[in-house]
Scaffold this active site. Sequence first.
Site, PDB file in Angstrom:
ATOM      1  CE  LYS A 126      -3.690  -2.075   2.036  1.00  0.00           C
ATOM      2  NZ  LYS A 126      -4.570  -2.654   3.045  1.00  0.00           N
ATOM      3  CD  GLN A 140      -3.548  -4.154   6.354  1.00  0.00           C
ATOM      4  OE1 GLN A 140      -3.597  -3.256   5.743  1.00  0.00           O
ATOM      5  NE2 GLN A 140      -3.932  -4.924   5.730  1.00  0.00           N
ATOM      6  CG  ASP A 196      -9.698   0.595   5.657  1.00  0.00           C
ATOM      7  OD1 ASP A 196      -9.282  -0.162   3.987  1.00  0.00           O
ATOM      8  OD2 ASP A 196      -9.126   0.444   5.903  1.00  0.00           O
TER       9      ASP A 196
HETATM   10  N1  GUN Z   1      -7.032  -6.634   6.287  1.00  0.00           N
HETATM   11  C1  GUN Z   1      -7.128  -7.242   5.016  1.00  0.00           C
HETATM   12  N2  GUN Z   1      -7.999  -6.503   4.267  1.00  0.00           N
HETATM   13  C2  GUN Z   1      -7.913  -5.282   5.227  1.00  0.00           C
HETATM   14  C3  GUN Z   1      -8.213  -4.191   4.182  1.00  0.00           C
HETATM   15  O1  GUN Z   1      -8.493  -4.195   3.491  1.00  0.00           O
HETATM   16  N3  GUN Z   1      -8.175  -2.986   4.868  1.00  0.00           N
HETATM   17  C4  GUN Z   1      -7.726  -3.184   6.499  1.00  0.00           C
HETATM   18  N4  GUN Z   1      -7.280  -1.739   6.500  1.00  0.00           N
HETATM   19  N5  GUN Z   1      -7.127  -4.102   6.647  1.00  0.00           N
HETATM   20  C5  GUN Z   1      -6.890  -4.967   5.822  1.00  0.00           C
END
Ligand code: GUN
Length: 308
Positions: free
Chosen positions: A65, A109, A132
């Site tokens: 990311k 995350q 998100d």
């Molecule tokens: N963990 C697995 N997928 C995601 C996601 O799309 N966003 C976040 N914040 N954590 C994750």
Amino acid sequence: MTQTGATQAPTTGAAVIDGKAFSDRLVTRVADAASALAARIGRAPALAVVLVGDNPASAVYVRNKIERTTAAGMRSIERRLDATTGQDELLAIIDELNADDGVDGILVQLPLPPQIDEAAVINAISPDKDVDGFHVVNAGRLATGQDALVPCTPYGCLMLLQDHLGDLSGLNAVVVGRSNIVGKPMAQLLVQQSCTVTIAHSRTRDLQAVCAAADILVAAVGRPEMITGDFIKPGATVIDVGINRVPAPERGEGKFRLTGDVDFASAAAVAGAITPVPGGVGPMTIACLLRNTLVAAARRFDAELADL
Ligand code: GUN
């Protein structure tokens, strides 16, 4: 029907939907718009990513990311916290990021260590910075058809579906999986497009028959290759959200491969179109995260954005 980015699978009739190529084009549009917005507001849009602990899969996702954010000309802010971090400490950091005018998007995350209440943390993020789209306000806005920051993976799936099928109205859509992150928002997005939507899950009776009625089948169950060709209506469009790491002894001892929730070979023999794993939905998730960061920044500065 538009079929940009779809190629024919070599041994089947199904078109293979190229999420990698589509996401590359989306990221290019986002990067261009981010650069125009930066010229207007005097800085690049900024995404803060918070990682708690040392879950190896999370570390890989976060690194990806961060790299993609900076490659798209946006600013990446990292906060890495120890696995023993307490909830109050994490909430204080979120408060700080909420109040920071130089931060447009905040992503914590998941999963978080067991001493931390995930819902409390997600709902502490300002809904306007919740890239998100997990905050209860954004879930409510999506469910009621208001301007929301929409969860990245389902939004990416919708973009691929619309690119491949055009108008989705009247189609029978089955979403297998009822998570807050994928299944439920996916169903909301499809209802918004006037699909007839069924959410199936682990307690669904006769899952095979339910799936076999779908013009659009979205698999988000987290069980490797669970959806096989005999679950699929001939000609259906199949979107595989799963990313499962499974042993691959044929590649050597201790080796792994990535596979989806759909058994690609048997499904592609029946489907009209299908996303591969890897290279289907996966790359769309990060592209949509960058898009959400741009959208959040533009809204905070009341700036117009072209359609992305
Ligand atoms: N963990 C697995 N997928 C995601 C996601 O799309 N966003 C976040 N914040 N954590 C994750």
